[in-house]
Design a protein around this motif. Structure first.
Motif, PDB file in Angstrom:
ATOM      1  N   ASP A   1     -16.095  -0.367  20.187  1.00 61.02           N
ATOM      2  CA  ASP A   1     -16.419   0.875  19.664  1.00 61.02           C
ATOM      3  C   ASP A   1     -16.251   1.894  20.650  1.00 61.02           C
ATOM      4  O   ASP A   1     -16.201   1.763  22.058  1.00 61.02           O
ATOM      5  N   SER A   2     -16.379   3.241  20.041  1.00 61.71           N
ATOM      6  CA  SER A   2     -16.280   4.279  21.333  1.00 61.71           C
ATOM      7  C   SER A   2     -17.346   4.508  22.003  1.00 61.71           C
ATOM      8  O   SER A   2     -18.334   4.113  21.658  1.00 61.71           O
ATOM      9  N   VAL A   3     -17.186   4.859  23.372  1.00 61.84           N
ATOM     10  CA  VAL A   3     -18.235   4.936  24.266  1.00 61.84           C
ATOM     11  C   VAL A   3     -18.125   6.500  25.079  1.00 61.84           C
ATOM     12  O   VAL A   3     -16.957   6.876  24.892  1.00 61.84           O
ATOM     13  N   ASN A   4     -19.047   6.482  25.660  1.00 56.52           N
ATOM     14  CA  ASN A   4     -19.136   7.907  26.546  1.00 56.52           C
ATOM     15  C   ASN A   4     -18.615   7.562  27.664  1.00 56.52           C
ATOM     16  O   ASN A   4     -17.731   8.588  28.103  1.00 56.52           O
ATOM     17  N   ASN A   5     -18.637   6.541  28.492  1.00 58.12           N
ATOM     18  CA  ASN A   5     -17.972   6.311  29.668  1.00 58.12           C
ATOM     19  C   ASN A   5     -17.872   4.907  30.023  1.00 58.12           C
ATOM     20  O   ASN A   5     -18.485   3.992  29.221  1.00 58.12           O
ATOM     21  N   LEU A   6     -17.306   4.372  30.993  1.00 53.56           N
ATOM     22  CA  LEU A   6     -17.101   3.183  31.589  1.00 53.56           C
ATOM     23  C   LEU A   6     -17.499   2.951  32.972  1.00 53.56           C
ATOM     24  O   LEU A   6     -16.706   3.757  33.849  1.00 53.56           O
ATOM     25  N   GLN A   7     -17.990   1.845  33.355  1.00 56.48           N
ATOM     26  CA  GLN A   7     -18.241   1.788  34.655  1.00 56.48           C
ATOM     27  C   GLN A   7     -17.798   0.182  35.277  1.00 56.48           C
ATOM     28  O   GLN A   7     -17.895  -0.787  34.204  1.00 56.48           O
ATOM     29  N   TRP A   8     -17.023   0.072  36.425  1.00 54.04           N
ATOM     30  CA  TRP A   8     -16.768  -1.274  36.737  1.00 54.04           C
ATOM     31  C   TRP A   8     -17.744  -1.472  38.223  1.00 54.04           C
ATOM     32  O   TRP A   8     -17.880  -0.587  38.872  1.00 54.04           O
TER      33      TRP A   8
END
Lengths: 114, 111
Positions: free
Chosen positions: B27-34
């Motif tokens: 789904d759509s997200v605000n941001n992503l972190q690794w």
């Protein structure tokens, strides 16, 4: 401080005992998060504090789990009447802002319930 | 809720090799972190990357938010790169950054 610290690093409890896990976030960070990480899995959200206010506790597994952050800095996660399924690593994270900011994680507390 | 899948689940590399890790989200997200979780359990931020490409030394990451995936590239791998790599997404419609972690990629780099 230089980073997020947690204590104790390891805790062994007998089933039925109460435990308290401490988190010291990075100084000045508004947001504080608790996660639970079971063996071989990714961390799962437990609860969120913005300053001293607990704004979300939807991830707490049961009413035996309780968290507080009374002065908006140090936080304690308390587990009452521990069960074997509570065995996991409990991670604390903090961020400067509530949204659109990096979360910095502590080393975790490994809880083993016998 | 949102599903976050990572591939491959396990990866074994010879020191010096390159690799690509993938993170798909439903789904759509605000941001992503690794994140990299080292063998001692410490989670270390690698990238905060809601979209586009970033590079940091031997590591780089690309997120294509419209297609709901992110890639982590590791070049010239070293034994210290061993551990578990997680992507985590910030779900929409919350007033704070509520991270949902992926299933992880366990990497072993041998000398």
């Amino acid at each position: 401080g230089a980073g997020v610290s947690q204590s104790p690093r390891y805790k062994v409890a007998k089933r039925g005992q109460d435990v308290a896990l401490r988190c010291d976030p990075i100084s000045g960070h508004v947001s504080l998060f608790w996660y639970q990480q079971a063996l071989g899995q990714g961390p799962e959200f437990l609860t969120y504090f913005q300053n001293e206010a607990q704004l979300d506790k939807s991830g707490l597994p049961s009413d035996r789990f309780f968290a507080e952050r009374p002065e908006g800095s140090v936080s304690t996660l308390k587990i009452q009447r521990t069960q074997q399924e509570d065995s996991a690593v409990y991670l604390c994270a903090s961020s400067l802002a509530p949204k659109f900011d990096t979360q910095y994680f502590g080393p975790g507390t490994r809880l083993t319930v016998l | 809720g949102i599903q976050v899948e990572q591939s491959p689940p396990d990866l074994i590399l010879q020191e010096g090799a390159n690799s690509t890790l993938r993170c798909n989200f439903s789904d759509s997200v605000n941001n992503l972190q690794w994140f990299h979780q080292n063998p001692w359990g410490q989670l270390i931020n690698l990238f905060y990357i809601p979209s586009g490409t970033k590079q940091n030394g031997r590591l780089s990451a690309t997120t294509v938010a419209t297609e709901r995936y992110s890639l982590l590239y590791i070049s010239s791998s070293q034994t210290t790169d061993s551990g578990v790599y997680f992507c985590a997404v910030d779900v929409l419609n919350t007033g704070f950054q509520k991270l949902v972690f992926g299933t992880g990629t366990r990497l072993l780099v041998s000398p």
